[in-house]
Enzyme design. Structure first.
Site, short mmCIF file in Angstrom:
data_model
loop_
_atom_site.label_atom_id
_atom_site.label_comp_id
_atom_site.label_asym_id
_atom_site.label_seq_id
_atom_site.Cartn_x
_atom_site.Cartn_y
_atom_site.Cartn_z
N GLU A 99 1.22 -1.28 -0.56
CA GLU A 99 0.23 -0.22 -0.17
C GLU A 99 0.67 1.09 -0.27
OE1 GLU A 99 -2.57 0.46 2.78
OE2 GLU A 99 -3.46 2.76 2.71
N ASP A 151 9.87 6.95 -0.34
CA ASP A 151 8.52 7.73 -1.03
C ASP A 151 8.82 6.54 -1.43
OD1 ASP A 151 7.45 8.31 -3.49
OD2 ASP A 151 10.13 9.43 -4.72
N ASP A 174 -2.21 11.95 -2.80
CA ASP A 174 -1.90 13.43 -3.00
C ASP A 174 -2.65 13.88 -4.36
OD1 ASP A 174 -1.70 13.71 0.18
OD2 ASP A 174 0.57 13.57 -0.33
N LYS A 178 -2.38 21.72 -8.27
CA LYS A 178 -2.54 23.00 -9.52
C LYS A 178 -1.92 22.31 -11.34
CE LYS A 178 -1.26 26.24 -5.96
NZ LYS A 178 -0.42 26.58 -5.07
N ASP A 210 -10.90 10.65 -4.13
CA ASP A 210 -12.20 11.63 -3.87
C ASP A 210 -12.04 12.76 -4.64
OD1 ASP A 210 -10.40 12.80 -2.12
OD2 ASP A 210 -11.92 13.20 -1.18
N THR A 254 -11.91 6.81 6.00
CA THR A 254 -10.42 7.22 6.25
C THR A 254 -11.18 8.66 6.82
OG1 THR A 254 -9.12 7.75 4.55
CG2 THR A 254 -8.66 5.41 5.17
N GLU A 257 -10.97 10.18 3.36
CA GLU A 257 -11.80 10.00 3.27
C GLU A 257 -13.09 10.80 3.31
OE1 GLU A 257 -12.93 5.53 2.69
OE2 GLU A 257 -14.52 5.98 1.07
C1 LIG Z 1 -4.63 12.49 0.81
S1 LIG Z 1 -3.88 10.98 2.59
C2 LIG Z 1 -4.15 9.63 2.11
C3 LIG Z 1 -3.83 8.73 3.36
C4 LIG Z 1 -4.77 7.53 3.64
N1 LIG Z 1 -4.40 6.42 2.02
C5 LIG Z 1 -5.70 7.07 3.41
O1 LIG Z 1 -6.50 7.01 2.58
O2 LIG Z 1 -6.45 8.01 4.73
C6 LIG Z 1 -2.24 10.70 1.03
C7 LIG Z 1 -1.37 10.01 2.30
O3 LIG Z 1 0.14 9.28 0.69
C8 LIG Z 1 1.43 9.98 1.48
N2 LIG Z 1 2.73 10.21 0.11
C9 LIG Z 1 2.21 10.96 -0.92
N3 LIG Z 1 3.25 10.69 -1.51
C10 LIG Z 1 3.60 9.45 -1.27
C11 LIG Z 1 4.84 8.21 -2.12
N4 LIG Z 1 5.48 8.70 -2.99
N5 LIG Z 1 5.24 7.75 -1.23
C12 LIG Z 1 4.63 6.97 -0.07
N6 LIG Z 1 3.60 7.45 1.17
C13 LIG Z 1 3.47 8.87 0.11
C14 LIG Z 1 0.79 11.45 2.08
O4 LIG Z 1 2.25 11.20 3.26
C15 LIG Z 1 -0.22 11.27 3.19
O5 LIG Z 1 0.13 10.43 4.16
#
Ligand SMILES: C[S@@+](CC[C@H](N)C(=O)[O-])C[C@H]1O[C@@H](n2cnc3c(N)ncnc32)[C@H](O)[C@@H]1O
Length: 275
Positions: A99, A151, A174, A178, A210, A254, A257
């Site tokens: 994940e 990452d 994320d 933009k 979403d 979550t 969400e």
């Molecule tokens: C909008 S949050 C969603 C978190 C979770 N999946 C949820 O549904 O609640 C996006 C998450 O992805 C992580 N994230 C963003 N880019 C990433 C990357 N390249 N590798 C690992 N994590 C990343 C961010 O730190 C953040 O915790």
């Protein structure tokens, strides 16, 4: 990133990237990063440090050494990081699901007890999120979850062998709304190619968002990777269970969400199967 990592929830928000060579601090430049193609390496970002509670620090110190790993970003020592999954999970013959961007691991911890036959690896760049998941795993006695800090794109490339995964999950990535930041979106041509290469034949990619604009962006990409057969999203869970061999019910709403739903965002989900 703009979801967890740029909201008030994240003490570890990425800053604007410094495009200078110095910002890479000796790491190889993006052009040397093969499978991710045009995905910008997060190594070019600096992150504010998140803080953990004393309790979380103690749990981290005690459990991270056997349940977690950190991507080695040093180009000199980073060569051979492919994880021996059987060794790490202490069992053989179990398929693995990765994940990417597990956030605080709310859905990870809710799903894992229902898929004990699978090894689950949660990848996240946000240490406080990993600490929350680690706490849930330890308190809940969940034995099939491991964590990697790094990452997700680089982690996939460097730490997982080709054709080694039964599933890859990307839940509420994320959105980078933009236009000039769209290239940072996790779902893009190069990363779909990388994900396809790490999935074994029959392996499943499951994405949820979403964000309407991100969904439109993904809609354009559903058939871009030859090795991924787009399955759409059968609304009926029974049909999904018949179609794919991994759990697709995320079990829990979550925080991210929930925020989307509060704004009456439509949740879009996508499934692909590795040919
Ligand atoms: C909008 S949050 C969603 C978190 C979770 N999946 C949820 O549904 O609640 C996006 C998450 O992805 C992580 N994230 C963003 N880019 C990433 C990357 N390249 N590798 C690992 N994590 C990343 C961010 O730190 C953040 O915790």
């Amino acid at each position: 990133m703009s979801g967890m990592s740029t909201t008030e929830n994240s003490p570890e928000s990425p800053q604007e990237p410094d495009s200078s060579r110095a910002a890479h601090r000796g790491r190889p430049l993006q052009t040397e990063f093969n499978d991710g193609r045009d995905y910008p390496r997060l190594g070019s970002f600096s992150f504010r440090r998140g803080t953990l509670t004393d309790n979380q620090e103690n749990t981290w110190d005690e459990n991270w050494p056997h349940l977690g790993r950190v991507l080695d970003e040093n180009p000199v020592t980073a060569d051979d990081q492919v994880i021996d999954l059987d060794d790490w999970f202490g069992r053989t013959g179990h398929d693995t699901i990765v994940e990417i961007g597990s956030g605080t691991g709310t859905s990870t911890a809710a799903m894992a007890p229902l898929e004990t036959d699978h090894n689950i690896v949660a990848v996240e760049i946000y240490r406080p999120g990993l600490a929350k998941l680690l706490g849930s795993v330890v308190r809940g006695g969940i034995t099939n979850v491991r964590m990697v800090k790094g990452d997700g794109v680089e982690v996939l490339q460097r730490m997982f062998a080709p054709c080694s995964l039964a599933g890859v999950r990307v839940y509420f990535p994320d959105p980078w709304p933009k236009a000039r930041h769209h290239k940072r979106r996790i779902i893009q041509t190069g990363t779909l190619h990388l994900i396809a290469s790490r999935l074994k034949p029959g392996g499943i990619l499951h994405v949820a968002t979403d964000h309407a604009d991100y969904a439109e962006w993904i809609d354009e990409l559903v058939n871009v990777e030859d090795d991924l057969e787009y399955l759409g999203w059968p609304d009926d869970p029974a049909v999904r269970d018949e179609t794919v061999p991994v759990l697709t019910d995320r079990q829990i709403i979550t925080k991210f969400e929930g925020k989307g739903l509060d704004k009456e965002h439509v949740i879009r989900e996508y499934l692909w199967r590795r040919r």
